[in-house]
Scaffold this motif. Structure first.
Motif, mmCIF file in Angstrom:
data_model
loop_
_atom_site.group_PDB
_atom_site.id
_atom_site.type_symbol
_atom_site.label_atom_id
_atom_site.label_comp_id
_atom_site.label_asym_id
_atom_site.label_seq_id
_atom_site.Cartn_x
_atom_site.Cartn_y
_atom_site.Cartn_z
ATOM 1 N N MET A 132 0.427 -1.165 -0.017
ATOM 2 C CA MET A 132 0.419 0.298 0.023
ATOM 3 C C MET A 132 0.614 1.438 -0.034
ATOM 4 S SD MET A 132 -3.180 0.841 2.420
ATOM 5 C CE MET A 132 -3.298 -0.430 2.866
ATOM 6 N N ALA A 133 0.616 2.599 -1.412
ATOM 7 C CA ALA A 133 1.630 3.404 -1.044
ATOM 8 C C ALA A 133 0.921 3.910 -0.116
ATOM 9 C CB ALA A 133 1.180 3.951 -1.912
ATOM 10 N N LYS A 134 2.397 4.868 0.289
ATOM 11 C CA LYS A 134 2.009 5.879 1.518
ATOM 12 C C LYS A 134 0.964 6.924 0.768
ATOM 13 C CE LYS A 134 6.220 4.454 4.334
ATOM 14 N NZ LYS A 134 6.597 4.967 5.626
ATOM 15 N N GLY A 135 1.030 8.203 1.823
ATOM 16 C CA GLY A 135 -0.060 9.606 1.369
ATOM 17 C C GLY A 135 0.547 10.213 1.964
ATOM 18 N N TYR A 136 0.411 11.659 1.535
ATOM 19 C CA TYR A 136 1.133 12.959 2.244
ATOM 20 C C TYR A 136 0.340 13.692 1.831
ATOM 21 C CZ TYR A 136 5.698 10.008 1.655
ATOM 22 O OH TYR A 136 6.556 8.782 1.973
ATOM 23 N N TRP A 137 -0.048 14.835 3.688
ATOM 24 C CA TRP A 137 -0.420 16.114 2.652
ATOM 25 C C TRP A 137 0.946 17.051 2.471
ATOM 26 C CZ3 TRP A 137 -3.499 17.276 7.890
ATOM 27 C CH2 TRP A 137 -4.735 16.549 7.570
ATOM 28 N N VAL A 138 0.998 17.853 1.861
ATOM 29 C CA VAL A 138 2.347 18.550 1.237
ATOM 30 C C VAL A 138 1.177 20.125 1.505
ATOM 31 C CG1 VAL A 138 3.022 19.289 -0.812
ATOM 32 C CG2 VAL A 138 2.441 16.992 -0.217
ATOM 33 N N GLU A 141 -4.998 7.066 1.377
ATOM 34 C CA GLU A 141 -7.041 6.402 2.380
ATOM 35 C C GLU A 141 -6.239 7.117 3.762
ATOM 36 O OE1 GLU A 141 -7.093 3.830 -1.166
ATOM 37 O OE2 GLU A 141 -5.235 4.065 0.731
ATOM 38 N N GLN A 142 -5.303 6.936 4.366
ATOM 39 C CA GLN A 142 -5.430 7.091 6.027
ATOM 40 C C GLN A 142 -5.657 8.788 5.377
ATOM 41 O OE1 GLN A 142 -1.937 6.501 8.324
ATOM 42 N NE2 GLN A 142 -3.093 6.244 9.923
ATOM 43 N N ALA A 143 -4.303 9.391 5.258
ATOM 44 C CA ALA A 143 -4.453 10.156 4.872
ATOM 45 C C ALA A 143 -5.854 11.544 4.419
ATOM 46 C CB ALA A 143 -3.274 10.654 3.352
ATOM 47 N N ASP A 199 -7.894 33.565 8.171
ATOM 48 C CA ASP A 199 -8.315 34.976 6.797
ATOM 49 C C ASP A 199 -6.429 34.797 6.163
ATOM 50 O OD1 ASP A 199 -10.574 33.680 6.921
ATOM 51 O OD2 ASP A 199 -11.583 35.387 7.370
ATOM 52 N N GLY A 200 -5.801 35.083 6.952
ATOM 53 C CA GLY A 200 -4.847 35.805 6.503
ATOM 54 C C GLY A 200 -3.890 35.032 5.818
ATOM 55 N N VAL A 201 -3.990 34.074 5.878
ATOM 56 C CA VAL A 201 -3.067 32.704 5.671
ATOM 57 C C VAL A 201 -3.602 32.290 3.717
ATOM 58 C CG1 VAL A 201 -1.537 30.703 5.928
ATOM 59 C CG2 VAL A 201 -2.524 32.365 7.480
ATOM 60 N N GLU A 202 -2.735 32.278 3.329
ATOM 61 C CA GLU A 202 -2.887 31.983 1.703
ATOM 62 C C GLU A 202 -2.020 30.442 1.920
ATOM 63 O OE1 GLU A 202 -1.862 32.780 -2.795
ATOM 64 O OE2 GLU A 202 -1.828 34.233 -1.426
ATOM 65 N N ARG A 203 -2.792 29.069 1.793
ATOM 66 C CA ARG A 203 -2.106 28.014 1.764
ATOM 67 C C ARG A 203 -2.706 27.088 0.233
ATOM 68 N NH1 ARG A 203 -3.105 23.714 5.688
ATOM 69 N NH2 ARG A 203 -5.319 23.518 5.282
ATOM 70 N N ASP A 204 -1.529 26.774 -0.451
ATOM 71 C CA ASP A 204 -2.041 25.074 -0.994
ATOM 72 C C ASP A 204 -1.761 24.459 -0.521
ATOM 73 O OD1 ASP A 204 -1.704 23.638 -3.629
ATOM 74 O OD2 ASP A 204 -0.346 24.761 -4.619
ATOM 75 N N PHE A 205 -2.863 23.662 -0.733
ATOM 76 C CA PHE A 205 -3.094 21.671 0.215
ATOM 77 C C PHE A 205 -3.065 21.221 -0.808
ATOM 78 C CE2 PHE A 205 -4.859 18.749 2.427
ATOM 79 C CZ PHE A 205 -4.122 18.447 3.034
ATOM 80 N N ARG A 206 -2.269 19.883 -0.143
ATOM 81 C CA ARG A 206 -2.772 19.350 -1.711
ATOM 82 C C ARG A 206 -2.457 17.379 -0.774
ATOM 83 N NH1 ARG A 206 -0.504 20.584 -7.172
ATOM 84 N NH2 ARG A 206 -0.830 22.413 -5.448
ATOM 85 N N ILE A 207 -3.647 16.531 -1.673
ATOM 86 C CA ILE A 207 -3.481 15.085 -0.782
ATOM 87 C C ILE A 207 -2.933 14.439 -1.685
ATOM 88 C CG2 ILE A 207 -3.865 13.364 0.425
ATOM 89 C CD1 ILE A 207 -6.494 15.059 1.982
ATOM 90 N N VAL A 208 -1.082 13.909 -1.598
ATOM 91 C CA VAL A 208 -0.710 13.547 -2.770
ATOM 92 C C VAL A 208 0.125 11.401 -2.346
ATOM 93 C CG1 VAL A 208 0.493 14.659 -3.856
ATOM 94 C CG2 VAL A 208 1.482 13.816 -2.117
ATOM 95 N N GLU A 209 -0.732 11.117 -2.895
ATOM 96 C CA GLU A 209 0.166 9.564 -3.310
ATOM 97 C C GLU A 209 1.353 9.081 -3.279
ATOM 98 O OE1 GLU A 209 -2.492 5.282 -3.450
ATOM 99 O OE2 GLU A 209 -2.070 6.155 -5.904
ATOM 100 N N ALA A 210 1.640 8.456 -2.332
ATOM 101 C CA ALA A 210 3.631 7.741 -3.084
ATOM 102 C C ALA A 210 3.618 7.275 -3.687
ATOM 103 C CB ALA A 210 4.053 7.370 -1.758
#
Length: 110
Positions: free
Chosen positions: A1-7, A64-66, A84-95
């Motif tokens: 099972m591939a790991k998941g990452y929050w970036v 899936e856990q991510a 609100d004053g924080v600009e964030r680019d968030f994604r969940i990626v699979e290894a």
């Protein structure tokens, strides 16, 4: 099972104190979801179109856990505290299960 990452990449942070309050809530929520902090971007060297702002990398045992950790009630409560004053680019990626050559990791080469 591939790991998941929050970036998460933070191009703009106008209220660092409120971001710290979010961090105080998000840390326990991430750990409860099985996440491990790998980097908070204390040292960054950017190349090409990269940015040198804060980058956060969190590892989970599976993709899936991510996803489940992000969707959890406890993390959603922490997310509501993100200012609100924080600009964030968030994604969940699979290894990747493929090496740089495109073959499966650990596969024999011809």
């Amino acid at each position: 099972m591939a790991k998941g990452y929050w970036v998460s990449v933070y191009p703009a942070i106008s209220d660092p104190e409120r971001l710290a309050a979010y961090d105080d809530l998000a840390g326990p929520a991430v750990r409860a979801g099985g996440g491990r902090l790998l980097s908070r971007g204390d040292r960054i060297v950017a190349h090409e179109a990269g940015i040198t702002q804060r980058v956060v990398l969190i590892e989970f045992d599976s993709f899936e856990q991510a996803v489940a950790a992000y969707e959890s009630e406890v993390y959603q409560e922490a997310l509501a505290a993100l200012p609100d004053g924080v600009e964030r680019d968030f994604r969940i990626v699979e290894a990747s299960t493929h090496g740089l050559t495109g073959g499966a990791v650990g596969a024999e080469r011809p």
